[in-house]
Scaffold this motif. Structure first.
Motif, short mmCIF file in Angstrom:
data_model
loop_
_atom_site.label_atom_id
_atom_site.label_comp_id
_atom_site.label_asym_id
_atom_site.label_seq_id
_atom_site.Cartn_x
_atom_site.Cartn_y
_atom_site.Cartn_z
N ILE A 72 1.00 -1.10 -0.02
CA ILE A 72 -0.08 0.06 0.01
C ILE A 72 1.02 1.20 -0.03
O ILE A 72 1.84 1.48 0.93
CB ILE A 72 -0.91 0.00 1.20
CG1 ILE A 72 -1.61 -1.37 1.26
CG2 ILE A 72 -1.82 1.36 1.04
CD1 ILE A 72 -2.47 -1.47 2.59
N ARG A 73 0.84 1.92 -1.02
CA ARG A 73 1.68 3.15 -1.21
C ARG A 73 0.76 4.48 -1.21
O ARG A 73 -0.26 4.22 -1.69
CB ARG A 73 2.58 2.93 -2.22
CG ARG A 73 3.42 1.84 -2.65
CD ARG A 73 4.50 1.97 -3.78
NE ARG A 73 5.00 0.89 -3.97
CZ ARG A 73 5.10 0.08 -5.05
NH1 ARG A 73 4.42 0.83 -5.99
NH2 ARG A 73 5.69 -0.79 -5.30
N SER A 74 1.56 5.61 -0.98
CA SER A 74 1.20 6.81 -1.06
C SER A 74 0.74 6.87 -2.48
O SER A 74 1.35 6.57 -3.45
CB SER A 74 1.95 7.85 -0.54
OG SER A 74 3.21 7.92 -1.30
N GLU A 75 -0.25 7.80 -2.71
CA GLU A 75 -0.89 7.94 -4.03
C GLU A 75 0.10 9.08 -4.87
O GLU A 75 0.76 9.99 -4.08
CB GLU A 75 -2.19 8.56 -3.94
CG GLU A 75 -3.06 8.46 -5.25
CD GLU A 75 -4.68 8.41 -4.95
OE1 GLU A 75 -5.30 8.38 -5.87
OE2 GLU A 75 -5.05 8.58 -4.01
N LEU A 105 5.98 7.48 -7.37
CA LEU A 105 6.43 6.57 -7.85
C LEU A 105 7.06 5.90 -6.47
O LEU A 105 7.60 6.61 -5.57
CB LEU A 105 7.73 6.38 -8.88
CG LEU A 105 7.11 6.65 -10.13
CD1 LEU A 105 8.42 7.03 -10.98
CD2 LEU A 105 6.42 5.59 -10.52
#
Lengths: 110, 146
Positions: A46-49, A52
C-alpha cells in the motif's frame, strides 16, 4: 429500558457490509468494506498516491544498465547485483536477509 | 481516483504505476510490481499468452518442486512445464492491493521458449488477467485492477 438492535446486510453492489444500529434515540448505519477492515498494513503493498515508489524510481533510472542481471533493491537502494538469482540470494543471505521477502525487491534488469 | 461502473460499483479497487523502461527493449511492456510466493518482484502483464509463467530460476528460488505437468502453446510454440498454484499480490500505489492464487507454469524445456518468456515472470490470461477487471492508462502509465 433502552434497546439496541444490530442488523447486518450486504450493500446493493456487494462491495461492503452495511451494519445498521437501531436504537431508541435514532438509527445509524455503518458501511464496512471487508478488505479495508481485514487488510494487513503492509507498506510494500500500500503506497502513497501519485508518486513512484523508491524502488520503481530506481528501476526507471537504472534498470536498463542491468539487462540480463538480477538486482535486489530496498527503499530505492541497490543492495546486491548478480548474474543469476541463486548467486543474488546467497549474497543476500550472507547479509542476514531472510528470504523470500516482501520488503526487498528482487527482479531482473530491463 | 479509481474506476467505477455506471451503477457505482467498483471496477478497480487498486492501481499501480508501471514504468515502460524507456530506452530498453521492453519499452512497450507493462511491467508491474507484484509479490509472488511472498517475494516482491516484477512481472510483465501479457494478454498474449494463455497462462502465467514463473521463470525456472525464480521457481528454484521459491523452492517449488514438481507440479502438475501441462503443455501450453506460447506464441506458436508448444511448451511443457509444471503448473503450480502460487500466491500473487498486485502491489497498489492507490487503493487496495489485490491478492489471488494464480496457476503459474514453470517451463521445463525453457530453451525452446522465447528467452524473455523464460527469464522473467509473466502474468498471462488463465486464472490471472481473465479473472480480474483491469484497465491501462498508457498516458499516465497506470494499471488499474480489481
Amino acid at each position: 429500558m433502552e434497546q439496541i438492535t444490530l442488523q447486518q446486510t450486504k450493500s446493493a453492489n456487494g462491495d461492503s457490509i452495511v451494519l445498521s444500529i437501531l436504537t431508541d434515540i435514532g438509527n445509524y448505519q455503518l458501511n464496512l468494506v471487508r478488505d479495508a477492515v481485514n487488510a494487513t498494513p503492509d507498506r510494500t503493498v500500500i503506497r502513497s498516491e501519485n508518486r513512484l515508489s523508491p524502488n520503481r524510481e530506481w528501476l526507471v533510472n537504472n534498470a536498463g544498465q542491468y539487462t540480463g542481471k538480477w538486482v535486489a533493491l530496498r527503499d530505492g537502494v541497490l543492495l546486491e547485483t548478480a548474474d543469476n538469482l541463486s548467486a543474488l540470494a546467497e549474497a543476500l543471505r550472507n547479509r542476514g536477509v531472510k528470504l523470500p521477502s516482501s520488503q526487498i525487491m528482487i527482479t531482473t534488469g530491463f | 481516483m479509481l474506476l467505477r461502473f455506471p451503477d457505482g460499483s467498483s471496477f478497480a479497487t487498486g492501481s499501480s504505476q508501471y514504468n515502460n523502461a524507456p530506452g530498453t527493449e521492453l519499452s512497450s511492456r507493462i511491467i508491474l510490481d507484484v509479490v509472488i510466493g511472498g517475494q516482491l518482484t516484477t512481472a510483465v502483464a501479457d494478454t498474449g499468452i494463455p497462462c502465467s509463467l514463473c521463470s525456472p530460476d525464480f521457481a528454484d528460488y521459491l523452492g517449488l518442486g514438481a507440479g502438475q505437468k501441462e503443455t501450453a502453446n506460447l506464441l506458436g510454440t508448444d511448451v511443457k512445464g509444471d503448473i503450480h498454484d502460487i500466491d500473487l499480490t498486485f502491489v497498489a500505489d492507490a487503493g487496495r492491493p489485490l491478492g489471488l492464487v494464480v496457476p503459474m507454469m514453470v517451463p521445463a524445456d525453457f530453451q525452446s521458449v522465447i528467452p524473455e518468456l523464460a527469464f522473467r515472470s509473466h502474468l498471462g490470461m488463465e486464472g490471472c488477467l481473465n479473472s480480474i477487471t483491469f484497465a491501462v492508462d498508457f498516458a499516465h502509465q497506470t494499471f488499474y485492477f480489481g
